[in-house]
Design a protein around this motif. Structure first.
Motif, short mmCIF file in Angstrom:
data_model
loop_
_atom_site.label_atom_id
_atom_site.label_comp_id
_atom_site.label_asym_id
_atom_site.label_seq_id
_atom_site.Cartn_x
_atom_site.Cartn_y
_atom_site.Cartn_z
N LYS A 1 29.02 12.43 9.36
CA LYS A 1 28.61 12.93 10.68
C LYS A 1 29.00 11.95 11.77
CE LYS A 1 26.21 16.42 8.98
NZ LYS A 1 24.83 16.27 8.55
N ASN B 1 26.91 13.29 18.17
CA ASN B 1 25.76 14.16 17.93
C ASN B 1 24.47 13.63 18.54
OD1 ASN B 1 27.70 15.32 16.40
ND2 ASN B 1 26.72 14.98 14.42
N PRO C 1 26.08 22.20 15.63
CA PRO C 1 26.41 22.82 14.35
C PRO C 1 25.26 23.67 13.82
CG PRO C 1 26.82 20.46 14.30
CD PRO C 1 26.11 20.74 15.57
N ALA C 2 25.60 24.75 13.12
CA ALA C 2 24.57 25.66 12.59
C ALA C 2 23.62 24.92 11.67
CB ALA C 2 25.26 26.80 11.84
N GLU C 3 24.15 23.97 10.89
CA GLU C 3 23.31 23.22 9.94
C GLU C 3 22.20 22.48 10.68
OE1 GLU C 3 25.45 20.33 7.43
OE2 GLU C 3 23.71 19.05 7.76
N THR C 4 22.55 21.89 11.82
CA THR C 4 21.56 21.16 12.61
C THR C 4 20.53 22.12 13.19
OG1 THR C 4 23.21 19.53 13.17
CG2 THR C 4 21.25 19.56 14.54
N ILE D 1 19.64 25.00 11.97
CA ILE D 1 18.79 25.51 10.89
C ILE D 1 17.75 24.46 10.51
CG2 ILE D 1 18.76 26.21 8.45
CD1 ILE D 1 21.55 27.51 9.02
N SER D 2 18.19 23.20 10.38
CA SER D 2 17.23 22.15 10.02
C SER D 2 16.19 21.99 11.13
CB SER D 2 17.94 20.83 9.77
OG SER D 2 18.44 20.29 10.97
N MET E 1 19.55 14.26 9.55
CA MET E 1 20.52 15.30 9.16
C MET E 1 21.61 15.47 10.22
SD MET E 1 18.12 18.15 7.39
CE MET E 1 19.46 19.24 6.93
N SER F 1 24.77 11.69 6.74
CA SER F 1 24.80 12.61 5.59
C SER F 1 23.59 12.31 4.71
CB SER F 1 26.07 12.39 4.78
OG SER F 1 27.18 12.67 5.60
N PHE G 1 20.87 16.38 -0.50
CA PHE G 1 20.07 17.60 -0.45
C PHE G 1 18.66 17.38 -1.00
CE2 PHE G 1 18.49 21.48 -2.44
CZ PHE G 1 18.41 22.29 -1.32
N VAL H 1 16.31 16.08 1.56
CA VAL H 1 15.91 17.12 2.54
C VAL H 1 14.87 18.04 1.90
CG1 VAL H 1 16.71 19.03 3.96
CG2 VAL H 1 18.18 17.05 3.63
#
Lengths: 416, 305
Positions: free
Chosen positions: A180, A185, A276-279, A281-282, A359, A363, A366, A369
């Motif tokens: 990342k 970010n 980002p979508a991942e961020t 969502i988290s 996140m 990195s 999983f 998390v």
């Protein structure tokens, strides 16, 4: 379940009909809408200059200032050196340091330099600002003169130019980020955490006040005999969660749509809006459960007091805890691999901030998390269950504020 | 329906506030739950409503464990509680929905109750814009909007003017006539006497008296007479009694209009009557003494008064 739905509907209606809620949502959305759509209607200078790659007018404006110098040794007899280093500047010569200071304090000069030798000077300025780079510019200029002087004394004066070019040799480098980009970010992570912080603090207080208000106006007498305390507190807290996420969702949607609908920005604010979508969502998952975790605590603490003026003192401790973990996350975000941030990312009081930050900025395996999320969900669930019990025991006790310690004792002794 | 409260104990922290109270009530009758402040009335009601759990004891309905959530219970708490900033209809319908009353039914009940209590025009007014009396009536509407099987009224008449009290009285009488099970808690004894066939007096968490009000009054008036001579004040009547009837009776209390006499065994009413006939004084008032509920209450619960 039906009772929970009824409480939820009633509480949501309260939020959505609340003038403060509506005005805040509308005003913030409108301001963002106008600001982000503005480049569609008028040309903004900073957008034009940025896209053309020219020096900004702002920096030119800075350089075109009137400056003063006291130079008793005549180092800058050739004033062109100064105007070359500070393009567009006007220079006032002072006969001593007192005059130099007077020129600055009387606003005739913006700043001044008292030069003692080729490697010593004093920079005078009325008020120092974060963006003031004059001292660094003067440092570079004086260093250059010093080097030229030394080289000249050593008989290498003809090689000065070559040496200066050597100093200024540009190095070309690329960066290949395999995980990342914590630098890029950082800004949107900070904003997301701040949004969550505001949601928890503002809505937490609203939930606590709502519970206390029902106690103070005795509506609770009817409510606890009409439905279960679980329905009441879960309905209240989840309504608060929905209302706050709707509000933030509307504001974010307006901002993102307005930005995307304005090509004139030229991607300038991607650092804010290209999340980002991942961020996201988290943020949504940890945010929702972190919010609920705190909302239950705020609701329970609200039920311990009978007067709305006592709410602030009752929720003070949990507010303080949240502020501390928020600041701890913010201050440790610079190093996403720090042990402090890792520890914070597992605690239910701070994982909604810390894990989202980790996140977004590094990195994270999983399993880490998942473990953090399970801890948060279980803690939230337990807080809700025990919170509902304390709420039930506390709601019909009026008078002096109840200490949480005593409420927990009652919970232990309760025949339920 | 018959609701039985058996041996209820309740403690808060280390303080026991109910010491095993027992009483019962049947539908179509109103029970007066009486007691001084802190006697345990509200705690008892909250246990009935399942807000508090008893440490010991049980509540039965028709012999089965009473589960409040299985019945419609109308509760009017002493601590009046509604949302001051909400419209009347909005909050009543919300509370009805919480009790599982279908919206259409709740609307019909609401309209009928507002009409019955003469507050139809306030349906869409915010509660805090209404007078205290009308707010009280709205409280009654929320109590009855679910068409309850059991009605618990805690001090329903406090703060009401005579006209509104009359309206409320009629509403309560209607509930009793509809065969509802009514528990009525009040410090205003005249209302209790008016509505309640049965009473329970609590004192410091104990039942100090319970049963049929008429029977209780009769029992309390047993071997007691009232007397006043013509053209005499009660004090003068007392003097005459102390002079001429000391072998048959003694003066228990001097009231405003007569004295209360207690027979000395084995004397009977007819003995006193015969003695009075022999006296030169003309009798203005004579008969069996029936104490007021206030008299009984003060006697049973007035230990620290």
């Amino acid at each position: 379940m039906n009772q929970f739905v009824q409480v939820l509907k009633f509480e949501l209606k309260n939020y959505f009909h609340n003038r403060g809620y509506l005005l805040t949502t509308i005003i913030i959305s409108a301001v963002l809408l106008v600001c982000l759509l503005l480049p569609n209607f008028i040309s903004l200078p900073f957008l034009e200059s940025d896209s053309s790659g020219e020096d900004t007018q702002a920096s030119q404006a800075e350089d075109s200032a009137t400056l003063a110098i006291y130079d008793p040794n005549g180092i800058f007899e050739n004033q062109e050196l100064l105007t070359a280093a500070f393009p567009g500047s006007q220079w006032e010569q002072a006969s001593d340091e007192e005059e130099l200071k007077n020129l600055i304090t009387s606003d005739e000069a913006e700043a001044g330099f008292s030069v003692s030798s080729l490697n010593q000077y004093t920079y005078f300025v009325q008020n120092r600002s974060m963006s003031d780079t004059k001292q660094q510019t003067f440092d570079a200029l004086l260093s250059q003169l010093y080097r030229a002087d030394v080289l000249s004394q050593e008989g290498l004066g003809d090689q000065t130019q070559m040496l200066e070019e050597l100093y200024a040799t540009p190095v070309q480098s690329d960066i290949a980020i395999l995980g990342k980009d914590g630098v890029e970010n950082y800004l949107y992570t900070y904003i997301l955490l701040f949004v969550l912080y505001m949601m928890i603090i503002v809505y937490g207080q609203m939930i606590a006040t709502s519970v206390t208000t029902e106690k103070s106006n005795r509506a609770i007498e009817i409510l606890v005999t009409s439905t279960t305390s679980n329905s009441l507190i879960f309905g209240k807290v989840i309504a608060g969660a929905i209302a706050s996420f709707v509000q933030v969702g509307v504001i974010l949607a307006v901002a993102i749509i307005s930005y995307k609908a304005t090509p004139a920005w030229g991607g300038m604010l991607d650092i804010l809006f290209d999340i980002p979508a991942e961020t996201l969502i988290s943020f949504a998952l940890f945010g929702v459960f972190g919010y609920l975790f705190y909302a239950f605590l705020f609701g329970v603490l609200g039920s311990l007091v009978s007067k709305t003026e006592d709410v602030s003192s009752s929720i003070g401790s949990i507010t303080l805890i949240f502020v501390v973990v928020f600041l701890a996350t913010i201050f440790t975000m610079n190093d996403a691999e720090s042990i402090v941030l890792k520890v914070l990312s597992y605690l239910p009081f701070s994982s909604c901030n810390a894990m989202v930050a980790r996140m977004a900025l590094s990195s994270v395996p999983f399993w880490e998390v998942a473990l953090s999320f399970i801890i948060l969900v279980v803690s939230t669930f337990l807080t809700g269950i025990f919170g509902a019990k304390i709420y039930r025991l506390s709601t019909l006790r009026y008078g002096n504020p109840i200490k949480l310690k005593n409420a927990l004792k009652w919970l232990k002794k309760s025949p339920q | 329906m018959k609701l039985e409260v058996k041996n209820l104990h309740k403690s808060f922290e280390d303080r026991e506030v109910l010491h095993g109270i027992t009483f019962s009530i049947e539908s179509g009758r109103a029970l007066g739950l009486l007691g001084r402040n802190g006697a345990g009335k509200t705690t008892t009601i909250r246990i009935l409503m399942d807000v508090f759990q008893a440490n010991q004891g049980e509540v039965l309905l028709d012999g089965q464990k009473f589960v409040p959530s299985h019945y419609q219970i109308g509760y009017m708490p002493e601590e009046r509680g509604l949302y001051p900033k909400k419209k009347v209809a909005e909050q009543i319908l919300y509370l009805a929905a919480l009790r599982g009353v279908p919206t259409k039914q709740a609307r019909e009940n609401l309209k009928a109750l507002l009409r019955e209590l003469n507050i139809e025009e306030y349906e869409n007014r915010k509660l805090d814009t209404l007078s205290k009396g009308n707010q009280q009536k709205v409280q009654l509407v929320q109590t009855l909007v679910c068409n309850p099987d059991i009605v618990i009224l805690d001090e329903p008449f406090s703060g009401l003017d005579p006209v509104n009290s009359q309206l409320l009285k009629e509403a309560v009488q209607k509930l009793i006539a509809q065969n509802k099970l009514v528990i009525f808690s009040s410090h205003q004894m005249s209302y209790v006497e008016e509505f309640c066939e049965d009473i329970v007096i609590l004192n410091h968490g104990d039942v100090v008296l319970s049963g049929n009000l008429k029977q209780i009054k009769k029992e309390f008036g047993k071997n007691q007479l009232i007397l006043n001579f013509s053209n005499c004040s009660p004090q003068e009547t007392e003097e005459i009694v102390n002079h001429s009837l000391t072998d048959l009776t003694r003066v228990k209390e001097v009231k405003k209009q007569f004295v209360v006499l207690e027979l000395i065994a084995p004397a009977q009413k007819k003995d006193v009557l015969a003695r009075l006939a022999s006296l030169a004084q003309e009798v203005e008032i004579f008969g069996d003494y029936e104490p007021t509920l206030t008299d009984i209450f003060v006697q049973k619960a007035g230990d620290e008064a």
